[in-house]
Design an enzyme around this catalytic site. Sequence first.
Site, PDB file in Angstrom:
ATOM      1  CG  ASN A 222      -2.333  -0.211   0.879  1.00 34.03           C
ATOM      2  OD1 ASN A 222      -2.741   0.006  -0.266  1.00 34.03           O
ATOM      3  ND2 ASN A 222      -3.114  -0.642   1.851  1.00 34.03           N
TER       4      ASN A 222
ATOM      5  CB  SER B 267      -8.185  -3.912  -3.036  1.00 28.33           C
ATOM      6  OG  SER B 267      -9.251  -3.887  -2.112  1.00 28.33           O
TER       7      SER B 267
ATOM      8  N   GLY C 205      -7.957  -7.939   0.797  1.00 26.65           N
ATOM      9  CA  GLY C 205      -7.518  -8.573   2.038  1.00 26.65           C
ATOM     10  C   GLY C 205      -6.931  -9.949   1.764  1.00 26.65           C
TER      11      GLY C 205
ATOM     12  CE  LYS D 192      -5.719  -1.444  -2.140  1.00 20.62           C
ATOM     13  NZ  LYS D 192      -5.234  -1.135  -0.863  1.00 20.62           N
TER      14      LYS D 192
ATOM     15  CG  HIS E  43     -10.306   0.493  -3.455  1.00 15.99           C
ATOM     16  ND1 HIS E  43      -9.835   0.090  -2.215  1.00 15.99           N
ATOM     17  CD2 HIS E  43     -11.235  -0.416  -3.804  1.00 15.99           C
ATOM     18  CE1 HIS E  43     -10.459  -1.025  -1.857  1.00 15.99           C
ATOM     19  NE2 HIS E  43     -11.309  -1.348  -2.796  1.00 15.99           N
ATOM     20  CG  ASN E  44      -7.367   1.603   0.468  1.00  8.99           C
ATOM     21  OD1 ASN E  44      -7.728   0.856  -0.441  1.00  8.99           O
ATOM     22  ND2 ASN E  44      -6.386   1.284   1.290  1.00  8.99           N
TER      23      ASN E  44
ATOM     24  CD  GLU F   2     -11.639  -0.470   2.404  1.00  7.22           C
ATOM     25  OE1 GLU F   2     -11.135  -0.840   1.329  1.00  7.22           O
ATOM     26  OE2 GLU F   2     -11.105  -0.700   3.499  1.00  7.22           O
TER      27      GLU F   2
END
Length: 484
Positions: free
Chosen positions: A104, A130, A132, A185, A188-189, A192
Amino acid sequence: MSALGDIAVVGLAVMGQNLILNMNDHGFKVVAFNRTVSKVDDFLEGPAKGTNVIGVRSIEEMVKALKKPRRVMLMVKAGGVVDEFIDAIAPHLEKGDIIIDGGNSNYDDSIRRTKSLAEKGLLFIGTGVSGGEEGARRGPSIMPGGDPRAWPHVKEIFQAIAAKAPDGLPCCDWVGEDGAGHYVKMTHNGIEYGDMQLICEAYQLMKEGLGMSADEMSAVFANWDEGDLDSYLIEITSEILGFKDDDGKALVEKILDTAGQKGTGKWTGISSLNLGVPVTLIGEAVFARCLSSIKDERVQASKILTGPKGKFSGDKKAFVQDIEQALLASKIVSYAQGFMLLREAAKEYKWNLNYGGIATMWRGGCIIRSVFLGKIKEAFDRNPGLSSLMVDPYFSGVLNKCQAAWRRVIATAVELGVPVPALTTALCFFDGYRSETLPHNLLQAQRDYFGAHSYERIDKPRGEFFHTNWTGRGGKVASSTYTV
Ligand code: 2AM
Protein backbone atom coordinates in the site's frame (compact mmCIF):
# COMPACT_ATOMS: atom_id res chain seq x y z
CA MET A 1 7.39 -26.69 -17.50
CA SER A 2 10.68 -24.77 -17.39
CA ALA A 3 12.72 -25.26 -14.25
CA LEU A 4 12.95 -21.48 -13.94
CA GLY A 5 10.41 -19.41 -12.07
CA ASP A 6 7.90 -17.08 -13.77
CA ILE A 7 7.92 -14.53 -10.98
CA ALA A 8 9.46 -14.02 -7.54
CA VAL A 9 7.51 -12.76 -4.56
CA VAL A 10 9.48 -11.17 -1.73
CA GLY A 11 7.70 -10.96 1.63
CA LEU A 12 5.97 -13.93 3.14
CA ALA A 13 3.44 -12.25 5.38
CA VAL A 14 -0.12 -13.41 4.77
CA MET A 15 -0.76 -11.28 1.63
CA GLY A 16 2.49 -12.44 0.02
CA GLN A 17 1.85 -16.11 0.86
CA ASN A 18 -1.68 -16.00 -0.47
CA LEU A 19 -0.71 -14.28 -3.71
CA ILE A 20 1.95 -16.94 -4.27
CA LEU A 21 -0.56 -19.75 -3.71
CA ASN A 22 -3.02 -18.02 -6.04
CA MET A 23 -0.35 -17.72 -8.78
CA ASN A 24 0.60 -21.35 -8.24
CA ASP A 25 -3.05 -22.41 -8.64
CA HIS A 26 -3.06 -20.68 -12.02
CA GLY A 27 -0.04 -22.62 -13.25
CA PHE A 28 2.71 -20.10 -12.60
CA LYS A 29 5.99 -21.15 -11.05
CA VAL A 30 6.70 -18.79 -8.16
CA VAL A 31 9.98 -18.13 -6.41
CA ALA A 32 9.48 -17.24 -2.74
CA PHE A 33 11.85 -15.16 -0.62
CA ASN A 34 11.70 -13.40 2.74
CA ARG A 35 14.11 -11.33 4.83
CA THR A 36 13.72 -13.73 7.74
CA VAL A 37 14.75 -16.84 5.81
CA SER A 38 13.23 -19.31 8.28
CA LYS A 39 9.81 -18.13 7.05
CA VAL A 40 10.66 -19.51 3.61
CA ASP A 41 11.10 -22.97 5.12
CA ASP A 42 7.97 -22.60 7.24
CA PHE A 43 6.03 -21.66 4.11
CA LEU A 44 7.38 -24.53 2.02
CA GLU A 45 6.66 -27.05 4.74
CA GLY A 46 3.30 -25.48 5.56
CA PRO A 47 0.86 -23.79 3.17
CA ALA A 48 3.06 -24.30 0.08
CA LYS A 49 3.68 -28.01 0.66
CA GLY A 50 2.98 -29.99 -2.50
CA THR A 51 3.00 -26.91 -4.76
CA ASN A 52 5.50 -25.85 -7.46
CA VAL A 53 6.76 -22.96 -5.34
CA ILE A 54 10.56 -22.63 -5.29
CA GLY A 55 11.98 -21.41 -1.96
CA VAL A 56 15.18 -19.33 -2.04
CA ARG A 57 17.43 -18.07 0.74
CA SER A 58 19.17 -15.09 -0.82
CA ILE A 59 18.64 -12.39 -3.43
CA GLU A 60 21.36 -13.95 -5.61
CA GLU A 61 19.62 -17.32 -5.51
CA MET A 62 16.27 -15.64 -6.29
CA VAL A 63 17.63 -13.83 -9.34
CA LYS A 64 19.22 -17.05 -10.70
CA ALA A 65 15.96 -18.93 -10.32
CA LEU A 66 14.00 -16.55 -12.61
CA LYS A 67 13.20 -16.47 -16.32
CA LYS A 68 14.06 -13.30 -18.22
CA PRO A 69 12.87 -10.63 -18.15
CA ARG A 70 12.91 -11.23 -14.43
CA ARG A 71 9.80 -10.26 -12.51
CA VAL A 72 10.22 -9.56 -8.81
CA MET A 73 7.17 -8.60 -6.78
CA LEU A 74 7.61 -7.00 -3.36
CA MET A 75 4.94 -7.71 -0.76
CA VAL A 76 6.70 -5.98 2.12
CA LYS A 77 5.76 -3.18 4.46
CA ALA A 78 5.16 0.12 2.64
CA GLY A 79 7.67 2.93 3.15
CA GLY A 80 11.44 2.80 3.46
CA VAL A 81 11.49 -1.01 3.41
CA VAL A 82 10.46 -0.98 -0.27
CA ASP A 83 13.38 1.33 -1.12
CA GLU A 84 15.78 -0.83 0.88
CA PHE A 85 14.69 -3.92 -1.03
CA ILE A 86 14.82 -2.15 -4.39
CA ASP A 87 18.35 -0.97 -3.59
CA ALA A 88 19.33 -4.49 -2.61
CA ILE A 89 17.78 -6.20 -5.63
CA ALA A 90 18.48 -3.71 -8.45
CA PRO A 91 22.24 -4.37 -8.72
CA HIS A 92 21.49 -8.04 -9.41
CA LEU A 93 19.06 -7.33 -12.25
CA GLU A 94 19.58 -6.62 -15.96
CA LYS A 95 18.06 -4.02 -18.28
CA GLY A 96 14.40 -4.77 -18.96
CA ASP A 97 13.85 -6.68 -15.70
CA ILE A 98 10.78 -5.69 -13.71
CA ILE A 99 10.27 -4.78 -10.06
CA ILE A 100 6.68 -4.71 -8.83
CA ASP A 101 5.61 -3.17 -5.53
CA GLY A 102 2.31 -4.69 -4.41
CA GLY A 103 2.13 -2.95 -1.03
CA ASN A 104 0.00 0.00 0.00
CA SER A 105 2.61 2.52 -1.09
CA ASN A 106 2.08 6.22 -1.48
CA TYR A 107 1.69 7.23 -5.15
CA ASP A 108 4.40 9.87 -4.77
CA ASP A 109 6.86 7.10 -3.91
CA SER A 110 5.72 5.12 -6.97
CA ILE A 111 6.22 8.16 -9.21
CA ARG A 112 9.75 8.53 -7.84
CA ARG A 113 10.57 4.81 -8.09
CA THR A 114 9.33 4.51 -11.68
CA LYS A 115 11.62 7.34 -12.68
CA SER A 116 14.71 6.29 -10.76
CA LEU A 117 14.49 2.66 -11.91
CA ALA A 118 13.91 3.69 -15.54
CA GLU A 119 17.20 5.59 -15.32
CA LYS A 120 18.83 2.23 -14.51
CA GLY A 121 17.04 0.48 -17.37
CA LEU A 122 14.67 -1.31 -14.97
CA LEU A 123 10.89 -1.28 -15.28
CA PHE A 124 8.84 -0.49 -12.19
CA ILE A 125 5.22 -1.29 -11.45
CA GLY A 126 3.44 0.08 -8.38
CA THR A 127 0.22 -1.84 -7.98
CA GLY A 128 -2.70 -1.68 -5.64
CA VAL A 129 -3.90 -5.08 -4.44
CA SER A 130 -7.23 -5.06 -2.68
CA GLY A 131 -9.39 -7.72 -1.13
CA GLY A 132 -7.52 -8.57 2.04
CA GLU A 133 -6.16 -12.05 2.72
CA GLU A 134 -9.11 -13.83 1.18
CA GLY A 135 -8.90 -11.72 -1.96
CA ALA A 136 -5.19 -12.35 -2.35
CA ARG A 137 -5.84 -16.09 -2.13
CA ARG A 138 -9.00 -16.38 -4.26
CA GLY A 139 -8.81 -13.34 -6.53
CA PRO A 140 -8.03 -9.75 -5.58
CA SER A 141 -8.68 -6.54 -7.44
CA ILE A 142 -5.32 -5.50 -8.89
CA MET A 143 -4.61 -1.92 -9.97
CA PRO A 144 -1.19 -1.71 -11.68
CA GLY A 145 0.53 1.48 -12.79
CA GLY A 146 4.12 2.43 -13.51
CA ASP A 147 6.30 1.89 -16.55
CA PRO A 148 3.93 0.92 -19.41
CA ARG A 149 6.65 -1.21 -21.03
CA ALA A 150 6.35 -3.62 -18.08
CA TRP A 151 2.62 -4.26 -18.47
CA PRO A 152 2.78 -6.82 -21.35
CA HIS A 153 5.13 -8.90 -19.20
CA VAL A 154 2.88 -9.11 -16.14
CA LYS A 155 -0.55 -8.86 -17.73
CA GLU A 156 -1.08 -12.61 -18.10
CA ILE A 157 -0.17 -13.41 -14.50
CA PHE A 158 -2.11 -10.48 -12.99
CA GLN A 159 -5.26 -11.01 -15.01
CA ALA A 160 -5.19 -14.75 -14.29
CA ILE A 161 -5.01 -14.33 -10.52
CA ALA A 162 -7.37 -11.33 -10.30
CA ALA A 163 -11.02 -11.62 -9.34
CA LYS A 164 -13.50 -11.79 -12.19
CA ALA A 165 -16.47 -9.44 -12.40
CA PRO A 166 -19.91 -11.04 -12.86
CA ASP A 167 -19.54 -10.78 -16.65
CA GLY A 168 -16.17 -12.58 -16.52
CA LEU A 169 -13.93 -9.53 -17.05
CA PRO A 170 -10.79 -9.61 -14.88
CA CYS A 171 -10.70 -7.02 -12.08
CA CYS A 172 -7.28 -5.93 -13.26
CA ASP A 173 -6.21 -3.72 -16.09
CA TRP A 174 -3.45 -1.22 -16.77
CA VAL A 175 -4.24 1.96 -14.85
CA GLY A 176 -1.61 4.39 -16.11
CA GLU A 177 1.89 5.76 -15.82
CA ASP A 178 4.12 5.91 -12.73
CA GLY A 179 1.98 6.44 -9.59
CA ALA A 180 -1.45 5.94 -11.22
CA GLY A 181 -1.98 2.42 -9.84
CA HIS A 182 -1.27 3.40 -6.27
CA TYR A 183 -3.30 6.59 -6.67
CA VAL A 184 -6.33 4.60 -7.79
CA LYS A 185 -5.79 2.16 -4.92
CA MET A 186 -5.59 5.06 -2.47
CA THR A 187 -8.84 6.49 -3.85
CA HIS A 188 -10.42 3.04 -3.57
CA ASN A 189 -9.46 2.97 0.09
CA GLY A 190 -10.81 6.48 0.61
CA ILE A 191 -14.12 5.44 -0.93
CA GLU A 192 -14.06 2.39 1.32
CA TYR A 193 -13.75 4.72 4.34
CA GLY A 194 -16.81 6.62 3.05
CA ASP A 195 -18.91 3.49 2.47
CA MET A 196 -18.08 2.18 5.95
CA GLN A 197 -18.93 5.50 7.61
CA LEU A 198 -22.27 5.68 5.78
CA ILE A 199 -23.13 2.18 6.95
CA CYS A 200 -22.14 3.09 10.51
CA GLU A 201 -24.43 6.13 10.43
CA ALA A 202 -27.34 3.99 9.23
CA TYR A 203 -26.60 1.58 12.09
CA GLN A 204 -26.48 4.34 14.69
CA LEU A 205 -29.74 5.85 13.42
CA MET A 206 -31.50 2.49 13.64
CA LYS A 207 -29.96 1.63 17.01
CA GLU A 208 -30.20 4.97 18.85
CA GLY A 209 -32.97 6.61 16.86
CA LEU A 210 -35.31 3.66 16.35
CA GLY A 211 -34.18 1.44 19.25
CA MET A 212 -33.66 -1.59 16.99
CA SER A 213 -31.84 -4.73 18.15
CA ALA A 214 -28.73 -6.12 16.46
CA ASP A 215 -30.78 -9.01 15.05
CA GLU A 216 -33.37 -6.66 13.60
CA MET A 217 -30.64 -4.56 12.02
CA SER A 218 -28.91 -7.66 10.68
CA ALA A 219 -32.14 -8.53 8.89
CA VAL A 220 -32.42 -5.01 7.47
CA PHE A 221 -28.89 -5.14 6.04
CA ALA A 222 -29.55 -8.61 4.62
CA ASN A 223 -32.61 -7.17 2.90
CA TRP A 224 -30.66 -4.18 1.56
CA ASP A 225 -28.09 -6.61 0.20
CA GLU A 226 -30.80 -7.88 -2.16
CA GLY A 227 -31.39 -4.43 -3.66
CA ASP A 228 -29.46 -1.49 -5.11
CA LEU A 229 -27.04 -1.51 -2.15
CA ASP A 230 -25.97 -5.12 -2.86
CA SER A 231 -22.29 -5.12 -1.88
CA TYR A 232 -19.63 -6.87 0.14
CA LEU A 233 -19.67 -4.28 2.94
CA ILE A 234 -23.47 -4.43 3.37
CA GLU A 235 -23.28 -8.24 3.37
CA ILE A 236 -20.58 -8.45 6.05
CA THR A 237 -22.38 -5.81 8.13
CA SER A 238 -25.43 -8.06 8.22
CA GLU A 239 -23.25 -10.99 9.30
CA ILE A 240 -21.41 -8.93 11.91
CA LEU A 241 -24.68 -7.69 13.45
CA GLY A 242 -25.96 -11.26 13.64
CA PHE A 243 -22.75 -12.63 15.19
CA LYS A 244 -23.10 -13.72 18.82
CA ASP A 245 -20.47 -13.71 21.55
CA ASP A 246 -20.12 -16.77 23.83
CA ASP A 247 -22.91 -15.48 26.07
CA GLY A 248 -25.34 -15.30 23.15
CA LYS A 249 -25.28 -11.51 22.98
CA ALA A 250 -24.28 -9.54 19.86
CA LEU A 251 -20.49 -9.31 19.77
CA VAL A 252 -20.56 -5.96 17.97
CA GLU A 253 -22.05 -4.22 21.00
CA LYS A 254 -19.04 -5.22 23.10
CA ILE A 255 -16.45 -3.74 20.77
CA LEU A 256 -14.86 -0.47 21.85
CA ASP A 257 -16.01 2.40 19.63
CA THR A 258 -12.61 3.83 18.71
CA ALA A 259 -11.58 3.38 15.09
CA GLY A 260 -8.06 2.90 13.82
CA GLN A 261 -6.67 3.85 10.43
CA LYS A 262 -3.54 3.16 8.47
CA GLY A 263 -3.48 6.33 6.40
CA THR A 264 -4.84 5.78 2.91
CA GLY A 265 -8.10 7.63 3.73
CA LYS A 266 -6.04 10.49 5.12
CA TRP A 267 -3.87 10.52 1.98
CA THR A 268 -7.03 10.77 -0.13
CA GLY A 269 -8.14 13.76 1.94
CA ILE A 270 -4.72 15.41 1.69
CA SER A 271 -4.56 14.88 -2.06
CA SER A 272 -8.09 16.27 -2.51
CA LEU A 273 -7.12 19.39 -0.57
CA ASN A 274 -3.92 19.75 -2.58
CA LEU A 275 -5.78 19.40 -5.86
CA GLY A 276 -8.72 21.56 -4.71
CA VAL A 277 -11.36 18.87 -5.25
CA PRO A 278 -14.30 18.83 -2.78
CA VAL A 279 -14.09 15.20 -1.67
CA THR A 280 -16.16 16.05 1.37
CA LEU A 281 -17.58 12.65 2.22
CA ILE A 282 -14.25 10.85 2.50
CA GLY A 283 -12.96 13.82 4.50
CA GLU A 284 -15.87 13.46 6.95
CA ALA A 285 -15.26 9.72 7.15
CA VAL A 286 -11.63 10.26 8.13
CA PHE A 287 -12.58 12.92 10.68
CA ALA A 288 -15.34 10.68 12.09
CA ARG A 289 -12.67 8.07 12.84
CA CYS A 290 -10.55 10.77 14.50
CA LEU A 291 -13.53 11.85 16.65
CA SER A 292 -14.21 8.24 17.59
CA SER A 293 -10.65 7.84 18.78
CA ILE A 294 -10.86 10.61 21.40
CA LYS A 295 -13.03 8.40 23.56
CA ASP A 296 -11.94 9.81 26.93
CA GLU A 297 -12.77 13.33 25.86
CA ARG A 298 -16.16 12.21 24.57
CA VAL A 299 -16.94 10.44 27.83
CA GLN A 300 -16.14 13.65 29.73
CA ALA A 301 -18.17 15.79 27.34
CA SER A 302 -21.16 13.45 27.54
CA LYS A 303 -21.49 14.40 31.21
CA ILE A 304 -21.51 18.12 30.45
CA LEU A 305 -23.20 18.63 27.08
CA THR A 306 -26.82 17.66 26.63
CA GLY A 307 -28.82 16.75 23.51
CA PRO A 308 -32.46 16.36 22.48
CA LYS A 309 -34.57 14.06 24.65
CA GLY A 310 -37.26 13.34 22.07
CA LYS A 311 -37.84 9.86 20.67
CA PHE A 312 -38.72 8.88 17.13
CA SER A 313 -42.49 8.82 16.86
CA GLY A 314 -43.06 8.08 13.16
CA ASP A 315 -43.43 4.90 11.12
CA LYS A 316 -40.27 2.89 11.81
CA LYS A 317 -40.60 0.60 8.80
CA ALA A 318 -41.00 3.54 6.44
CA PHE A 319 -38.05 5.28 8.07
CA VAL A 320 -35.82 2.25 7.53
CA GLN A 321 -36.76 2.41 3.85
CA ASP A 322 -35.87 6.11 3.88
CA ILE A 323 -32.45 5.28 5.32
CA GLU A 324 -31.85 2.82 2.49
CA GLN A 325 -32.53 5.58 -0.04
CA ALA A 326 -30.42 8.10 1.89
CA LEU A 327 -27.53 5.61 1.84
CA LEU A 328 -27.85 5.05 -1.89
CA ALA A 329 -27.99 8.77 -2.71
CA SER A 330 -25.00 9.52 -0.45
CA LYS A 331 -23.06 6.69 -2.01
CA ILE A 332 -23.62 8.20 -5.47
CA VAL A 333 -22.26 11.52 -4.19
CA SER A 334 -19.24 9.83 -2.64
CA TYR A 335 -18.31 7.94 -5.79
CA ALA A 336 -18.94 11.05 -7.89
CA GLN A 337 -16.48 12.89 -5.65
CA GLY A 338 -13.97 10.03 -5.87
CA PHE A 339 -14.08 10.08 -9.68
CA MET A 340 -13.80 13.90 -9.67
CA LEU A 341 -10.61 13.45 -7.68
CA LEU A 342 -9.27 10.89 -10.16
CA ARG A 343 -10.06 13.23 -13.04
CA GLU A 344 -8.15 16.09 -11.43
CA ALA A 345 -5.22 13.84 -10.48
CA ALA A 346 -5.08 12.60 -14.07
CA LYS A 347 -4.75 16.20 -15.23
CA GLU A 348 -2.14 17.05 -12.62
CA TYR A 349 0.03 13.97 -13.14
CA LYS A 350 -0.69 13.54 -16.88
CA TRP A 351 -2.28 10.11 -16.57
CA ASN A 352 -4.66 8.88 -19.19
CA LEU A 353 -7.13 7.15 -16.87
CA ASN A 354 -9.88 4.91 -18.12
CA TYR A 355 -12.71 5.50 -15.65
CA GLY A 356 -14.93 2.67 -16.86
CA GLY A 357 -11.90 0.37 -16.55
CA ILE A 358 -11.35 1.53 -12.98
CA ALA A 359 -14.98 0.79 -12.12
CA THR A 360 -14.51 -2.69 -13.62
CA MET A 361 -11.40 -3.28 -11.49
CA TRP A 362 -13.44 -2.42 -8.39
CA ARG A 363 -16.42 -4.59 -9.32
CA GLY A 364 -14.93 -7.75 -7.89
CA GLY A 365 -12.27 -8.88 -5.44
CA CYS A 366 -11.95 -5.67 -3.46
CA ILE A 367 -13.64 -4.38 -0.33
CA ILE A 368 -15.93 -1.91 -2.15
CA ARG A 369 -17.14 -4.47 -4.68
CA SER A 370 -20.79 -4.03 -5.46
CA VAL A 371 -23.54 -4.16 -8.03
CA PHE A 372 -23.44 -0.35 -7.91
CA LEU A 373 -19.99 -0.33 -9.57
CA GLY A 374 -21.53 -2.12 -12.54
CA LYS A 375 -23.85 0.88 -12.91
CA ILE A 376 -20.83 3.21 -12.80
CA LYS A 377 -19.13 1.18 -15.52
CA GLU A 378 -22.30 1.51 -17.64
CA ALA A 379 -22.35 5.28 -17.05
CA PHE A 380 -18.77 5.64 -18.34
CA ASP A 381 -19.56 3.30 -21.25
CA ARG A 382 -22.42 5.66 -22.16
CA ASN A 383 -20.16 8.69 -21.88
CA PRO A 384 -16.41 8.21 -21.28
CA GLY A 385 -16.00 11.98 -20.80
CA LEU A 386 -18.77 12.23 -18.17
CA SER A 387 -18.13 15.33 -16.05
CA SER A 388 -19.77 13.90 -12.94
CA LEU A 389 -21.56 10.66 -12.16
CA MET A 390 -24.28 12.78 -10.62
CA VAL A 391 -25.37 14.12 -14.02
CA ASP A 392 -25.44 10.71 -15.72
CA PRO A 393 -29.09 9.99 -16.66
CA TYR A 394 -29.31 6.87 -14.47
CA PHE A 395 -27.65 8.38 -11.38
CA SER A 396 -29.41 11.75 -11.65
CA GLY A 397 -32.68 9.82 -11.81
CA VAL A 398 -31.81 7.90 -8.63
CA LEU A 399 -30.74 11.10 -6.84
CA ASN A 400 -33.94 12.87 -7.78
CA LYS A 401 -36.00 9.88 -6.68
CA CYS A 402 -34.18 9.45 -3.36
CA GLN A 403 -33.87 13.03 -2.29
CA ALA A 404 -37.12 13.42 -0.36
CA ALA A 405 -36.27 10.38 1.78
CA TRP A 406 -32.66 11.57 2.12
CA ARG A 407 -33.83 14.94 3.47
CA ARG A 408 -36.27 13.28 5.90
CA VAL A 409 -33.51 11.06 7.27
CA ILE A 410 -31.13 13.95 7.88
CA ALA A 411 -33.82 16.21 9.35
CA THR A 412 -34.84 13.42 11.72
CA ALA A 413 -31.24 12.64 12.68
CA VAL A 414 -30.63 16.31 13.45
CA GLU A 415 -33.80 16.47 15.56
CA LEU A 416 -32.87 13.31 17.46
CA GLY A 417 -29.25 14.45 17.93
CA VAL A 418 -27.76 11.44 16.15
CA PRO A 419 -24.60 12.51 14.25
CA VAL A 420 -24.68 11.67 10.55
CA PRO A 421 -21.74 13.62 9.11
CA ALA A 422 -21.30 11.62 5.91
CA LEU A 423 -25.01 11.51 5.01
CA THR A 424 -25.26 15.24 5.71
CA THR A 425 -22.17 16.32 3.81
CA ALA A 426 -23.35 14.30 0.83
CA LEU A 427 -26.69 16.13 0.79
CA CYS A 428 -24.97 19.51 1.22
CA PHE A 429 -22.69 18.67 -1.69
CA PHE A 430 -25.67 17.65 -3.79
CA ASP A 431 -27.41 20.94 -2.98
CA GLY A 432 -24.24 22.92 -3.65
CA TYR A 433 -23.42 21.13 -6.89
CA ARG A 434 -26.90 21.67 -8.29
CA SER A 435 -26.86 25.40 -7.34
CA GLU A 436 -26.29 27.84 -10.13
CA THR A 437 -25.60 30.48 -7.51
CA LEU A 438 -23.63 30.10 -4.28
CA PRO A 439 -22.97 32.83 -1.69
CA HIS A 440 -19.35 33.29 -2.67
CA ASN A 441 -20.09 36.66 -4.21
CA LEU A 442 -20.25 37.83 -0.59
CA LEU A 443 -17.07 35.95 0.23
CA GLN A 444 -15.25 37.66 -2.63
CA ALA A 445 -16.52 40.99 -1.35
CA GLN A 446 -15.16 40.17 2.13
CA ARG A 447 -11.80 39.23 0.67
CA ASP A 448 -11.69 42.43 -1.30
CA TYR A 449 -12.80 44.46 1.73
CA PHE A 450 -10.08 43.30 4.10
CA GLY A 451 -7.37 42.19 1.72
CA ALA A 452 -7.91 43.99 -1.59
CA HIS A 453 -8.06 40.57 -3.27
CA SER A 454 -10.33 41.91 -6.06
CA TYR A 455 -13.37 40.25 -7.64
CA GLU A 456 -14.97 39.58 -11.01
CA ARG A 457 -18.44 40.97 -11.85
CA ILE A 458 -21.43 39.17 -13.30
CA ASP A 459 -21.99 42.07 -15.69
CA LYS A 460 -18.43 42.01 -17.06
CA PRO A 461 -16.42 39.33 -18.90
CA ARG A 462 -14.60 36.66 -16.88
CA GLY A 463 -10.96 37.47 -16.21
CA GLU A 464 -11.56 41.18 -15.62
CA PHE A 465 -10.83 42.00 -11.97
CA PHE A 466 -12.17 44.88 -9.88
CA HIS A 467 -11.22 46.36 -6.55
CA THR A 468 -13.43 48.65 -4.49
CA ASN A 469 -12.36 51.06 -1.80
CA TRP A 470 -15.12 49.81 0.55
CA THR A 471 -14.43 52.09 3.52
CA GLY A 472 -13.06 55.16 1.86
CA ARG A 473 -9.87 54.57 3.85
CA GLY A 474 -8.31 51.85 1.67
CA GLY A 475 -6.26 52.55 -1.41
CA LYS A 476 -6.90 51.75 -5.05
CA VAL A 477 -4.20 49.09 -5.24
CA ALA A 478 -5.39 45.46 -5.40
CA SER A 479 -3.29 42.69 -3.87
CA SER A 480 -2.27 39.81 -6.10
CA THR A 481 -4.66 36.92 -5.95
CA TYR A 482 -4.29 33.19 -6.17
CA THR A 483 -6.66 30.41 -6.92
CA VAL A 484 -6.90 27.12 -5.11
P1 2AM B 1 10.16 -10.39 7.94
O1 2AM B 1 9.31 -11.61 7.86
O2 2AM B 1 11.61 -10.71 7.84
O3 2AM B 1 9.81 -9.50 9.11
C1 2AM B 1 5.50 -7.85 5.98
O4 2AM B 1 5.79 -7.34 7.25
C2 2AM B 1 6.75 -8.25 5.24
O5 2AM B 1 7.65 -7.13 5.22
C3 2AM B 1 7.50 -9.41 5.85
O6 2AM B 1 7.94 -10.22 4.80
C4 2AM B 1 8.66 -8.74 6.54
O7 2AM B 1 9.83 -9.53 6.64
C5 2AM B 1 8.92 -7.57 5.63
N1 2AM B 1 9.62 -6.51 6.36
C6 2AM B 1 9.13 -5.72 7.34
N2 2AM B 1 10.06 -4.85 7.76
C7 2AM B 1 11.18 -5.10 7.06
C8 2AM B 1 12.47 -4.52 7.01
N3 2AM B 1 12.81 -3.49 7.81
N4 2AM B 1 13.35 -5.06 6.14
C9 2AM B 1 13.01 -6.08 5.35
N5 2AM B 1 11.80 -6.66 5.33
C10 2AM B 1 10.90 -6.18 6.17
